[in-house]
Design a protein around this motif. Sequence first.
Motif, PDB file in Angstrom:
ATOM      1  N   VAL A 144       0.828  -1.205   0.000  1.00 35.17           N
ATOM      2  CA  VAL A 144       0.000   0.000   0.000  1.00 35.17           C
ATOM      3  C   VAL A 144       0.861   1.253   0.000  1.00 35.17           C
ATOM      4  O   VAL A 144       0.596   2.208  -0.746  1.00 35.17           O
ATOM      5  CB  VAL A 144      -0.952  -0.011   1.212  1.00 35.17           C
ATOM      6  CG1 VAL A 144      -1.666   1.330   1.345  1.00 35.17           C
ATOM      7  CG2 VAL A 144      -1.966  -1.141   1.086  1.00 35.17           C
ATOM      8  N   ILE A 168      -3.427  -5.897   0.013  1.00 37.40           N
ATOM      9  CA  ILE A 168      -4.379  -5.249   0.898  1.00 37.40           C
ATOM     10  C   ILE A 168      -5.587  -6.166   1.086  1.00 37.40           C
ATOM     11  O   ILE A 168      -5.989  -6.870   0.158  1.00 37.40           O
ATOM     12  CB  ILE A 168      -4.816  -3.880   0.308  1.00 37.40           C
ATOM     13  CG1 ILE A 168      -5.766  -3.145   1.260  1.00 37.40           C
ATOM     14  CG2 ILE A 168      -5.440  -4.043  -1.062  1.00 37.40           C
ATOM     15  CD1 ILE A 168      -6.111  -1.738   0.781  1.00 37.40           C
ATOM     16  N   THR A 227     -11.118   0.172  -0.108  1.00 37.99           N
ATOM     17  CA  THR A 227     -10.143   0.632  -1.099  1.00 37.99           C
ATOM     18  C   THR A 227     -10.469   2.031  -1.599  1.00 37.99           C
ATOM     19  O   THR A 227      -9.564   2.798  -1.962  1.00 37.99           O
ATOM     20  CB  THR A 227     -10.052  -0.344  -2.275  1.00 37.99           C
ATOM     21  OG1 THR A 227     -11.357  -0.563  -2.834  1.00 37.99           O
ATOM     22  CG2 THR A 227      -9.459  -1.676  -1.840  1.00 37.99           C
ATOM     23  N   ARG A 267      -1.316  -5.355   4.035  1.00 35.87           N
ATOM     24  CA  ARG A 267      -1.991  -4.406   4.913  1.00 35.87           C
ATOM     25  C   ARG A 267      -3.450  -4.853   5.074  1.00 35.87           C
ATOM     26  O   ARG A 267      -4.135  -5.088   4.080  1.00 35.87           O
ATOM     27  CB  ARG A 267      -1.930  -3.009   4.294  1.00 35.87           C
ATOM     28  CG  ARG A 267      -2.479  -1.875   5.136  1.00 35.87           C
ATOM     29  CD  ARG A 267      -1.513  -1.420   6.199  1.00 35.87           C
ATOM     30  NE  ARG A 267      -0.218  -1.044   5.689  1.00 35.87           N
ATOM     31  CZ  ARG A 267       0.156   0.208   5.383  1.00 35.87           C
ATOM     32  NH1 ARG A 267      -0.683   1.203   5.538  1.00 35.87           N
ATOM     33  NH2 ARG A 267       1.373   0.450   4.950  1.00 35.87           N
TER      34      ARG A 267
END
Length: 417
Positions: A18, A288, A317, A355
């Motif tokens: 990220v 992510i 997102t 992440r």
Amino acid sequence: MAQLSNDCFAFGGEMMAVEQALAQLAERVHTVTGTERVGLTDALGRVLAEEVVAPFDVPPHDNSAVDGYAVFFDDLTPDGDTTLPITARVAAGHLLGRPGQRGEAIRIFTGAPMPSGFDTVLMQEDCRTEGDTVTIPAGIKRGANRRRAGEDMARGSTVLNVGRRLRPEDIGLLASLGRRDVEVRTPLRAAVFSTGDEVRDPGVPLTEGCIYDANRFALIAALRQLGCAVTDLGILPDRRDAIRDALGGAAASHDVLVTSGGMSMGEEDHVKTAVEAQGSLHFWRLAIKPGRPVALGTVKDAAFVGLPGNPVAVMVTFLRIARPILLRLMGVADEAPALFPVRAGFTYKKKPGRREYVRATLVRAADGVMTAVKHPRDGAGILSSMVESNGLVELPEEATRVEPGVIVDFLPFSEVR
């Protein structure tokens, strides 16, 4: 037989972190909007396009911070009461009309200009009056309750910088400088569509195997909340040519194209190839969760943001990846939201290298410490979990486990509205 995996992040090559993606955004995404002048009543949420410099001191003169009595400090007895005659009265918006004289007190009200020479104001609650005199106790400091000219804003100082999203307090500040209008960025023109043969618009009959389109409506609302001018392009079928033509047509009249769904590598996921047919993708797989298939690219002269299909993944997102992109396109100077350290009130395991964002609600524990309580349901399709939470716990790539009591970063949804 090949071993199956229940981890949707396990395959597909190396994924981008990220922070790496956000660093690329800072390099590649630039302001695309023009400017216009608008009245202050229409400026809320707009992006400032001019540096605002104070043309005069605010306040323009020394004034009283309280209702009370203005005096010369040197007339006061340091270790006892002082009794002075009350010789005049000054209210806000009016002048005494002469310099002050030693040995007198002036009845003064909040906001009234300080007459020349007076340097200290006593609150009326601290004084005793009898007839035309006031008795002042010892202990007041020189300059007490006196607002200095320019203590809010000094003449010639920069008070608002280019790239600031204007808040109510900013509008008030502009008004205090006598401004009636301000130069701002024009709204970012955003086109939004969903993809999928199974997706239906709310209000139409829902046939077996289909779902209503939550993503598009959530994205339109989020974009409008940022101040974008949004065009709803509806739902596109899972056909490469239809998606390609829709993207190309929208690119001619919009600054940014936002999609949800169709970004993975399945046979029916055509958005990636449709973009590459008439533009480029800079990254499209992020480390992510929830999320992963997120794309930043260009279609002709328009920016392209491709988000995943699951509703929670879309929202997460959007907040952490798409929002910074959009704000940079809008000309916002600092798009990073604040994360707050709080205590974890849950146990959680995660894989290293990605992440993760955990839906949670802040509560005040018995000892007074703000504590993040994890939502009981994790699925990327459980949109109600976003409604029933008030933020996200952000877990870095290196973390593998969260135990109750450890400090974690919390992103309140209020920070990204």
